[in-house]
Design a protein around this motif. Structure first.
Motif, PDB file in Angstrom:
ATOM      1  N   MET A   1      64.971 -25.218 -46.953  1.00 23.93           N
ATOM      2  CA  MET A   1      63.846 -26.113 -46.821  1.00 23.93           C
ATOM      3  C   MET A   1      62.773 -25.698 -47.827  1.00 23.93           C
ATOM      4  SD  MET A   1      62.029 -27.247 -43.369  1.00 23.93           S
ATOM      5  CE  MET A   1      60.511 -26.395 -43.080  1.00 23.93           C
ATOM      6  N   PRO A   2      62.297 -26.646 -48.678  1.00 25.05           N
ATOM      7  CA  PRO A   2      61.309 -26.292 -49.697  1.00 25.05           C
ATOM      8  C   PRO A   2      59.935 -26.052 -49.087  1.00 25.05           C
ATOM      9  CG  PRO A   2      61.753 -28.626 -49.759  1.00 25.05           C
ATOM     10  CD  PRO A   2      62.737 -28.030 -48.795  1.00 25.05           C
ATOM     11  N   LEU A   3      59.181 -25.208 -49.747  1.00 27.63           N
ATOM     12  CA  LEU A   3      57.809 -24.948 -49.324  1.00 27.63           C
ATOM     13  C   LEU A   3      56.896 -26.023 -49.887  1.00 27.63           C
ATOM     14  CD1 LEU A   3      57.633 -21.123 -49.948  1.00 27.63           C
ATOM     15  CD2 LEU A   3      57.832 -22.283 -47.773  1.00 27.63           C
ATOM     16  N   THR A   4      55.917 -26.453 -49.107  1.00 29.82           N
ATOM     17  CA  THR A   4      54.958 -27.451 -49.562  1.00 29.82           C
ATOM     18  C   THR A   4      53.555 -26.903 -49.378  1.00 29.82           C
ATOM     19  OG1 THR A   4      54.883 -28.510 -47.407  1.00 29.82           O
ATOM     20  CG2 THR A   4      56.471 -29.384 -48.982  1.00 29.82           C
ATOM     21  N   PHE A   5      52.628 -27.456 -50.148  1.00 30.62           N
ATOM     22  CA  PHE A   5      51.236 -27.063 -50.046  1.00 30.62           C
ATOM     23  C   PHE A   5      50.397 -28.298 -49.790  1.00 30.62           C
ATOM     24  CE2 PHE A   5      47.090 -26.755 -52.130  1.00 30.62           C
ATOM     25  CZ  PHE A   5      46.540 -25.716 -51.408  1.00 30.62           C
ATOM     26  N   ARG A   6      49.580 -28.288 -48.760  1.00 30.52           N
ATOM     27  CA  ARG A   6      48.659 -29.373 -48.452  1.00 30.52           C
ATOM     28  C   ARG A   6      47.483 -28.795 -47.691  1.00 30.52           C
ATOM     29  NH1 ARG A   6      48.277 -33.568 -44.103  1.00 30.52           N
ATOM     30  NH2 ARG A   6      46.935 -35.137 -45.011  1.00 30.52           N
ATOM     31  N   LYS A   7      46.288 -29.150 -48.132  1.00 32.53           N
ATOM     32  CA  LYS A   7      45.082 -28.656 -47.470  1.00 32.53           C
ATOM     33  C   LYS A   7      44.080 -29.796 -47.398  1.00 32.53           C
ATOM     34  CE  LYS A   7      42.516 -25.433 -45.736  1.00 32.53           C
ATOM     35  NZ  LYS A   7      42.747 -24.940 -44.418  1.00 32.53           N
ATOM     36  N   SER A   8      43.377 -29.892 -46.291  1.00 32.65           N
ATOM     37  CA  SER A   8      42.396 -30.938 -46.068  1.00 32.65           C
ATOM     38  C   SER A   8      41.070 -30.301 -45.674  1.00 32.65           C
ATOM     39  CB  SER A   8      42.886 -31.879 -44.966  1.00 32.65           C
ATOM     40  OG  SER A   8      41.995 -32.925 -44.777  1.00 32.65           O
ATOM     41  N   PHE A   9      39.989 -30.747 -46.320  1.00 34.03           N
ATOM     42  CA  PHE A   9      38.654 -30.236 -46.050  1.00 34.03           C
ATOM     43  C   PHE A   9      37.752 -31.375 -45.610  1.00 34.03           C
ATOM     44  CE2 PHE A   9      40.401 -27.668 -49.485  1.00 34.03           C
ATOM     45  CZ  PHE A   9      40.243 -26.389 -48.981  1.00 34.03           C
ATOM     46  N   ARG A  10      36.955 -31.146 -44.595  1.00 31.31           N
ATOM     47  CA  ARG A  10      35.968 -32.127 -44.168  1.00 31.31           C
ATOM     48  C   ARG A  10      34.691 -31.890 -44.966  1.00 31.31           C
ATOM     49  NH1 ARG A  10      33.595 -32.530 -38.153  1.00 31.31           N
ATOM     50  NH2 ARG A  10      31.613 -33.351 -38.815  1.00 31.31           N
ATOM     51  N   ILE A  11      34.312 -32.846 -45.809  1.00 35.04           N
ATOM     52  CA  ILE A  11      33.134 -32.713 -46.665  1.00 35.04           C
ATOM     53  C   ILE A  11      31.884 -33.159 -45.918  1.00 35.04           C
ATOM     54  CG2 ILE A  11      32.060 -33.460 -48.807  1.00 35.04           C
ATOM     55  CD1 ILE A  11      34.855 -33.891 -49.911  1.00 35.04           C
ATOM     56  N   LEU A  12      31.942 -34.353 -45.365  1.00 34.89           N
ATOM     57  CA  LEU A  12      30.871 -34.948 -44.569  1.00 34.89           C
ATOM     58  C   LEU A  12      31.519 -35.597 -43.357  1.00 34.89           C
ATOM     59  CD1 LEU A  12      28.988 -36.772 -47.457  1.00 34.89           C
ATOM     60  CD2 LEU A  12      28.202 -34.743 -46.291  1.00 34.89           C
ATOM     61  N   PRO A  13      30.733 -35.975 -42.358  1.00 38.60           N
ATOM     62  CA  PRO A  13      31.345 -36.712 -41.244  1.00 38.60           C
ATOM     63  C   PRO A  13      31.980 -38.015 -41.754  1.00 38.60           C
ATOM     64  CG  PRO A  13      29.173 -35.945 -40.631  1.00 38.60           C
ATOM     65  CD  PRO A  13      29.328 -35.664 -42.098  1.00 38.60           C
ATOM     66  N   GLY A  14      33.253 -38.173 -41.522  1.00 43.27           N
ATOM     67  CA  GLY A  14      33.964 -39.365 -41.957  1.00 43.27           C
ATOM     68  C   GLY A  14      34.501 -39.302 -43.371  1.00 43.27           C
ATOM     69  N   VAL A  15      34.361 -38.154 -44.072  1.00 45.51           N
ATOM     70  CA  VAL A  15      34.859 -38.007 -45.447  1.00 45.51           C
ATOM     71  C   VAL A  15      35.677 -36.729 -45.537  1.00 45.51           C
ATOM     72  CG1 VAL A  15      34.232 -37.792 -47.873  1.00 45.51           C
ATOM     73  CG2 VAL A  15      32.822 -39.189 -46.366  1.00 45.51           C
ATOM     74  N   ARG A  16      36.918 -36.856 -46.031  1.00 51.43           N
ATOM     75  CA  ARG A  16      37.792 -35.697 -46.171  1.00 51.43           C
ATOM     76  C   ARG A  16      38.318 -35.611 -47.597  1.00 51.43           C
ATOM     77  NH1 ARG A  16      38.879 -33.603 -41.290  1.00 51.43           N
ATOM     78  NH2 ARG A  16      40.579 -32.308 -41.992  1.00 51.43           N
ATOM     79  N   LEU A  17      38.457 -34.383 -48.093  1.00 50.91           N
ATOM     80  CA  LEU A  17      39.082 -34.108 -49.378  1.00 50.91           C
ATOM     81  C   LEU A  17      40.442 -33.501 -49.083  1.00 50.91           C
ATOM     82  CD1 LEU A  17      38.989 -33.824 -52.479  1.00 50.91           C
ATOM     83  CD2 LEU A  17      37.967 -31.572 -52.113  1.00 50.91           C
ATOM     84  N   ASN A  18      41.505 -34.143 -49.580  1.00 50.87           N
ATOM     85  CA  ASN A  18      42.872 -33.700 -49.348  1.00 50.87           C
ATOM     86  C   ASN A  18      43.447 -33.200 -50.668  1.00 50.87           C
ATOM     87  OD1 ASN A  18      42.861 -34.913 -46.618  1.00 50.87           O
ATOM     88  ND2 ASN A  18      42.750 -36.803 -47.789  1.00 50.87           N
TER      89      ASN A  18
END
Length: 63
Positions: free
Chosen positions: A1-18
């Motif tokens: 199974m390959p390794l994957t990278f994914r990260k999500s950050f909450r910048i403001l309420p209702g806004v996310r950086l993925n």
């Protein structure tokens, strides 16, 4: 199974950086209503959860 990278950050309420290995995206909107995602690759997605086990999604390629 390959390794994957994914990260999500909450910048403001209702806004996310993925961030993943090849691109990044910004998602706006919340759980109760439509969400709009704009990716660095030009993809734009609008999605919404509907009652029950249903959902709706529309994706367009910008570039």
């Amino acid at each position: 199974m390959p390794l994957t990278f994914r990260k999500s950050f909450r910048i403001l309420p209702g806004v996310r950086l993925n961030i993943n290995k090849k691109s990044w995206s910004v998602t706006t909107g919340g759980k109760n209503g439509p969400r709009h995602t704009h990716s660095s690759t030009g993809r734009r997605t609008t999605s919404m959860d509907l009652p029950g086990p249903f959902g709706w999604r529309r994706t367009t390629k910008g570039r």
